[in-house]
Design a protein around this motif. Structure first.
Motif, PDB file in Angstrom:
ATOM      1  N   ASP A  35      16.195  -3.518 -12.521  1.00 24.68           N
ATOM      2  CA  ASP A  35      16.158  -1.702 -11.306  1.00 24.68           C
ATOM      3  C   ASP A  35      15.136  -1.129 -10.855  1.00 24.68           C
ATOM      4  N   ASP A  36      13.847  -1.756 -11.789  1.00 28.04           N
ATOM      5  CA  ASP A  36      12.746  -1.014 -11.873  1.00 28.04           C
ATOM      6  C   ASP A  36      12.203   0.133 -10.428  1.00 28.04           C
ATOM      7  N   PRO A  37      12.694   1.261 -10.029  1.00 26.38           N
ATOM      8  CA  PRO A  37      11.991   1.888  -8.969  1.00 26.38           C
ATOM      9  C   PRO A  37      10.685   1.514  -8.990  1.00 26.38           C
ATOM     10  N   THR A  38       9.800   0.783  -9.356  1.00 25.64           N
ATOM     11  CA  THR A  38       8.649   1.262  -9.108  1.00 25.64           C
ATOM     12  C   THR A  38       7.711  -0.564  -8.935  1.00 25.64           C
ATOM     13  N   PRO A  39       8.159  -1.277  -8.142  1.00 25.78           N
ATOM     14  CA  PRO A  39       7.357  -3.013  -8.116  1.00 25.78           C
ATOM     15  C   PRO A  39       5.793  -2.844  -8.062  1.00 25.78           C
ATOM     16  N   GLY A  48       8.280  -5.856   7.983  1.00 25.36           N
ATOM     17  CA  GLY A  48       9.798  -5.593   7.547  1.00 25.36           C
ATOM     18  C   GLY A  48       9.883  -4.094   6.928  1.00 25.36           C
ATOM     19  N   SER A  49      11.039  -4.292   6.120  1.00 23.24           N
ATOM     20  CA  SER A  49      11.316  -2.669   5.708  1.00 23.24           C
ATOM     21  C   SER A  49      10.722  -2.606   4.675  1.00 23.24           C
ATOM     22  N   GLY A  50      10.178  -1.444   4.748  1.00 22.72           N
ATOM     23  CA  GLY A  50       9.575  -0.274   3.122  1.00 22.72           C
ATOM     24  C   GLY A  50       8.050  -1.072   3.141  1.00 22.72           C
ATOM     25  N   THR A  51       7.640  -2.111   3.961  1.00 25.91           N
ATOM     26  CA  THR A  51       6.358  -2.624   4.050  1.00 25.91           C
ATOM     27  C   THR A  51       5.259  -1.252   4.927  1.00 25.91           C
ATOM     28  N   MET A  68       0.067   3.590   8.134  1.00 27.42           N
ATOM     29  CA  MET A  68      -0.792   3.990   6.921  1.00 27.42           C
ATOM     30  C   MET A  68      -0.639   5.717   6.285  1.00 27.42           C
ATOM     31  N   ALA A  69       0.738   6.241   5.908  1.00 26.66           N
ATOM     32  CA  ALA A  69       1.045   6.388   5.259  1.00 26.66           C
ATOM     33  C   ALA A  69       2.115   5.966   4.198  1.00 26.66           C
ATOM     34  N   ASN A  70       2.617   5.162   4.380  1.00 22.90           N
ATOM     35  CA  ASN A  70       2.989   4.180   3.994  1.00 22.90           C
ATOM     36  C   ASN A  70       2.308   3.534   2.260  1.00 22.90           C
ATOM     37  N   SER A  71       2.250   3.779   1.231  1.00 24.25           N
ATOM     38  CA  SER A  71       2.358   3.617  -0.087  1.00 24.25           C
ATOM     39  C   SER A  71       1.179   1.509  -0.065  1.00 24.25           C
TER      40      SER A  71
END
Ligand code: FES
Length: 163
Positions: A35-39, A48-51, A68-71
């Motif tokens: 469950d590592d929260p920092t892949p 897709g979701s999260g990208t 571009m605010a997404n890491s």
């Protein structure tokens, strides 16, 4: 009530309690690593979701947005960086302009990359180079890379890339 107290209240033997305790400890250890929260960051985020990429990034009907605010995509706020998503390379040139081109080299179809050192597109398979406008500047490729239209949102946080 703690887990051990609960199991004792059930009247279980010491050996049974130890088996439960070990099982519980092992499961906790497995859970924490799974469950590592920092892949690890993905250099090629895809869509897709999260990208931070939404829309169609492959085929002939390219039409997507880049948050571009997404890491995954914040590097596009700095000159000389690029991402590849689906079939498309999106770069912020050394001069601060956004460009989007097919990532598929026109020679034999291998993926190209953006080079900030020379502000061009390079295919490491056989050495073809292309301008940031897609034109061949060095073979063996003979055809230009397909380019896409890039629009920047008013707040500067979203790119829209279209065929
Ligand atoms: S596949 Fe790109 S130069 Fe050959």
């Amino acid at each position: 009530m703690k887990r051990g107290e609960f199991l004792k209240s059930l009247g279980l033997s010491t050996s049974t309690l130890m088996a439960y305790w070990c099982l519980g400890t092992a499961m906790t250890a497995c859970g924490s690593s799974d469950d590592d929260p920092t892949p690890d960051p993905d250099p090629n985020p895809g869509s897709g979701s999260g990208t931070g990429i939404t829309g169609t990034t492959t085929g002939t009907a390219i039409n997507f947005t880049v948050d571009m605010a997404n890491s995954n995509n914040t590097k596009l706020k700095t000159n000389g960086n690029y991402i590849i998503t689906g079939d498309v390379l999106v770069a912020r040139t050394t001069a601060g302009a956004y460009v989007a081109l097919s990532k598929i080299c026109t020679h034999e179809g291998n993926p190209v990359q953006y080079r900030s050192s020379s502000n061009d597109i390079f295919c490491q398979s056989h050495g073809s180079t292309f301008s940031i406008a897609g034109a061949v500047t060095n073979g063996p490729a003979v055809s230009a890379l397909k380019t896409y239209t890039v629009t920047v949102s008013t707040d500067g946080n979203t790119l829209t890339v279209k065929a």
